[in-house]
Design a protein around this motif. Structure first.
Motif, PDB file in Angstrom:
ATOM      1  N   ASP A  80       0.830  -1.201   0.000  1.00  0.00           N
ATOM      2  CA  ASP A  80       0.000   0.000   0.000  1.00  0.00           C
ATOM      3  C   ASP A  80       0.867   1.254   0.000  1.00  0.00           C
ATOM      4  N   HIS A  81       1.869   1.285   0.871  1.00  0.00           N
ATOM      5  CA  HIS A  81       2.779   2.431   0.931  1.00  0.00           C
ATOM      6  C   HIS A  81       4.015   2.047   1.738  1.00  0.00           C
ATOM      7  N   HIS A  82       5.014   2.893   1.652  1.00  0.00           N
ATOM      8  CA  HIS A  82       6.214   2.719   2.460  1.00  0.00           C
ATOM      9  C   HIS A  82       6.752   4.087   2.837  1.00  0.00           C
ATOM     10  N   ARG A  83       7.504   4.086   3.936  1.00  0.00           N
ATOM     11  CA  ARG A  83       8.121   5.332   4.400  1.00  0.00           C
ATOM     12  C   ARG A  83       9.319   4.958   5.258  1.00  0.00           C
ATOM     13  N   GLY A  84      10.446   5.509   4.938  1.00  0.00           N
ATOM     14  CA  GLY A  84      11.653   5.230   5.710  1.00  0.00           C
ATOM     15  C   GLY A  84      12.041   3.768   5.589  1.00  0.00           C
ATOM     16  N   VAL A  85      11.994   3.051   6.705  1.00  0.00           N
ATOM     17  CA  VAL A  85      12.379   1.637   6.730  1.00  0.00           C
ATOM     18  C   VAL A  85      11.163   0.708   6.731  1.00  0.00           C
ATOM     19  N   LYS A  86       9.950   1.290   6.772  1.00  0.00           N
ATOM     20  CA  LYS A  86       8.729   0.499   6.917  1.00  0.00           C
ATOM     21  C   LYS A  86       7.903   0.442   5.642  1.00  0.00           C
ATOM     22  N   SER A  87       7.247  -0.706   5.468  1.00  0.00           N
ATOM     23  CA  SER A  87       6.391  -0.930   4.308  1.00  0.00           C
ATOM     24  C   SER A  87       5.109  -1.611   4.770  1.00  0.00           C
ATOM     25  N   GLU A  88       3.957  -1.061   4.361  1.00  0.00           N
ATOM     26  CA  GLU A  88       2.671  -1.657   4.721  1.00  0.00           C
ATOM     27  C   GLU A  88       2.160  -2.510   3.568  1.00  0.00           C
ATOM     28  N   ARG A  89       1.975  -3.799   3.850  1.00  0.00           N
ATOM     29  CA  ARG A  89       1.513  -4.756   2.852  1.00  0.00           C
ATOM     30  C   ARG A  89       0.111  -5.235   3.235  1.00  0.00           C
ATOM     31  N   HIS A  90      -0.745  -5.341   2.231  1.00  0.00           N
ATOM     32  CA  HIS A  90      -2.096  -5.861   2.430  1.00  0.00           C
ATOM     33  C   HIS A  90      -2.210  -7.229   1.751  1.00  0.00           C
ATOM     34  N   THR A  91      -3.041  -8.082   2.352  1.00  0.00           N
ATOM     35  CA  THR A  91      -3.282  -9.408   1.799  1.00  0.00           C
ATOM     36  C   THR A  91      -4.763  -9.733   1.919  1.00  0.00           C
ATOM     37  N   LYS A  92      -5.304 -10.332   0.869  1.00  0.00           N
ATOM     38  CA  LYS A  92      -6.663 -10.884   0.912  1.00  0.00           C
ATOM     39  C   LYS A  92      -6.570 -12.353   0.577  1.00  0.00           C
ATOM     40  N   ILE A  93      -7.273 -13.149   1.360  1.00  0.00           N
ATOM     41  CA  ILE A  93      -7.367 -14.592   1.134  1.00  0.00           C
ATOM     42  C   ILE A  93      -8.786 -14.850   0.644  1.00  0.00           C
ATOM     43  N   ILE A  94      -8.880 -15.382  -0.570  1.00  0.00           N
ATOM     44  CA  ILE A  94     -10.170 -15.460  -1.258  1.00  0.00           C
ATOM     45  C   ILE A  94     -10.459 -16.896  -1.676  1.00  0.00           C
ATOM     46  N   ASN A  95     -11.719 -17.334  -1.485  1.00  0.00           N
ATOM     47  CA  ASN A  95     -12.148 -18.612  -2.027  1.00  0.00           C
ATOM     48  C   ASN A  95     -12.289 -18.418  -3.537  1.00  0.00           C
ATOM     49  N   ALA A  96     -11.519 -19.163  -4.312  1.00  0.00           N
ATOM     50  CA  ALA A  96     -11.472 -18.947  -5.764  1.00  0.00           C
ATOM     51  C   ALA A  96     -12.791 -19.285  -6.451  1.00  0.00           C
ATOM     52  N   HIS A  97     -13.603 -20.155  -5.865  1.00  0.00           N
ATOM     53  CA  HIS A  97     -14.878 -20.541  -6.499  1.00  0.00           C
ATOM     54  C   HIS A  97     -16.006 -19.579  -6.165  1.00  0.00           C
ATOM     55  N   THR A  98     -16.103 -19.186  -4.888  1.00  0.00           N
ATOM     56  CA  THR A  98     -17.204 -18.304  -4.479  1.00  0.00           C
ATOM     57  C   THR A  98     -16.828 -16.833  -4.545  1.00  0.00           C
ATOM     58  N   GLN A  99     -15.521 -16.535  -4.611  1.00  0.00           N
ATOM     59  CA  GLN A  99     -14.976 -15.177  -4.572  1.00  0.00           C
ATOM     60  C   GLN A  99     -15.213 -14.479  -3.238  1.00  0.00           C
ATOM     61  N   LYS A 100     -15.591 -15.243  -2.213  1.00  0.00           N
ATOM     62  CA  LYS A 100     -15.728 -14.659  -0.879  1.00  0.00           C
ATOM     63  C   LYS A 100     -14.343 -14.386  -0.301  1.00  0.00           C
ATOM     64  N   LEU A 117      21.783  -6.634  10.100  1.00  0.00           N
ATOM     65  CA  LEU A 117      20.458  -6.838  10.714  1.00  0.00           C
ATOM     66  C   LEU A 117      19.937  -5.566  11.375  1.00  0.00           C
ATOM     67  N   ARG A 118      20.355  -4.437  10.829  1.00  0.00           N
ATOM     68  CA  ARG A 118      19.875  -3.132  11.285  1.00  0.00           C
ATOM     69  C   ARG A 118      18.917  -2.570  10.237  1.00  0.00           C
ATOM     70  N   PRO A 119      17.912  -1.785  10.678  1.00  0.00           N
ATOM     71  CA  PRO A 119      16.976  -1.180   9.719  1.00  0.00           C
ATOM     72  C   PRO A 119      17.704  -0.337   8.687  1.00  0.00           C
ATOM     73  N   ILE A 120      17.187  -0.381   7.470  1.00  0.00           N
ATOM     74  CA  ILE A 120      17.783   0.377   6.367  1.00  0.00           C
ATOM     75  C   ILE A 120      16.649   0.986   5.538  1.00  0.00           C
ATOM     76  N   ARG A 121      16.849   2.238   5.148  1.00  0.00           N
ATOM     77  CA  ARG A 121      15.821   2.960   4.380  1.00  0.00           C
ATOM     78  C   ARG A 121      15.500   2.231   3.069  1.00  0.00           C
ATOM     79  N   ILE A 122      14.214   2.194   2.737  1.00  0.00           N
ATOM     80  CA  ILE A 122      13.765   1.604   1.482  1.00  0.00           C
ATOM     81  C   ILE A 122      14.140   2.567   0.358  1.00  0.00           C
ATOM     82  N   THR A 123      15.004   2.100  -0.518  1.00  0.00           N
ATOM     83  CA  THR A 123      15.523   2.934  -1.607  1.00  0.00           C
ATOM     84  C   THR A 123      14.548   2.945  -2.776  1.00  0.00           C
ATOM     85  N   ASP A 124      14.757   3.888  -3.704  1.00  0.00           N
ATOM     86  CA  ASP A 124      13.980   3.913  -4.940  1.00  0.00           C
ATOM     87  C   ASP A 124      14.189   2.616  -5.722  1.00  0.00           C
ATOM     88  N   GLU A 125      15.400   2.062  -5.659  1.00  0.00           N
ATOM     89  CA  GLU A 125      15.697   0.807  -6.355  1.00  0.00           C
ATOM     90  C   GLU A 125      14.734  -0.290  -5.899  1.00  0.00           C
TER      91      GLU A 125
END
Length: 131
Positions: A80-100, A117-125
């Motif tokens: 969804d977005h990122h800032r600094g060293v953090k990134s927010e990820r969304h996930t949906k788990i869907i029944n492929a037949h019913t689409q629920k 193992l230290r935090p590092i800024r998320i680069t454009d790369e």
């Protein structure tokens, strides 16, 4: 910076089923982590994966409907977005037949240098790989 949706489809194995005869809640969490890893690996090369590693800061999961053995499941994930060293990820788990939507989740990840193992800024790369 919402990324494109990454999808993965599979059939629920017997090993995912609990004493109530549906997918155990902990399994949904594993699927959320698995799809994030698959998405990362699909967009990066060995050099990048040898330089960076992600760790989870928190998960927020909502369970909507149960899944059962042999159900066909499609996982959707996107950043969804990122800032600094953090990134927010969304996930949906869907029944492929019913689409629920069976479950939905929001996970905050932190990028680390694999060497220190230290935090590092998320680069454009890194960011541009997921646009």
């Amino acid at each position: 910076m919402q990324s494109k949706v990454f999808e993965y489809t599979f059939t629920v194995p017997k090993s995912a089923i609990d004493d109530m005869d549906h997918v155990n809640n902990v399994v949904y969490l594993q699927w959320i982590q698995d799809i994030a890893k698959k998405h990362w690996e699909s967009k990066t090369n060995t050099e990048i994966r040898n330089t960076y590693v992600w760790v989870v800061l928190n998960h927020y999961i909502e369970y909507h409907h149960p899944a059962f053995e042999n159900d066909t499941i499609t996982l959707h994930t996107w950043i969804d977005h990122h800032r600094g060293v953090k990134s927010e990820r969304h996930t949906k788990i869907i029944n492929a037949h019913t689409q629920k939507v069976l479950a939905s989740a929001k996970t905050m990840w932190c990028l680390l240098s694999k060497e220190t193992l230290r935090p590092i800024r998320i680069t454009d790369e890194i960011s541009n790989l997921f646009v």
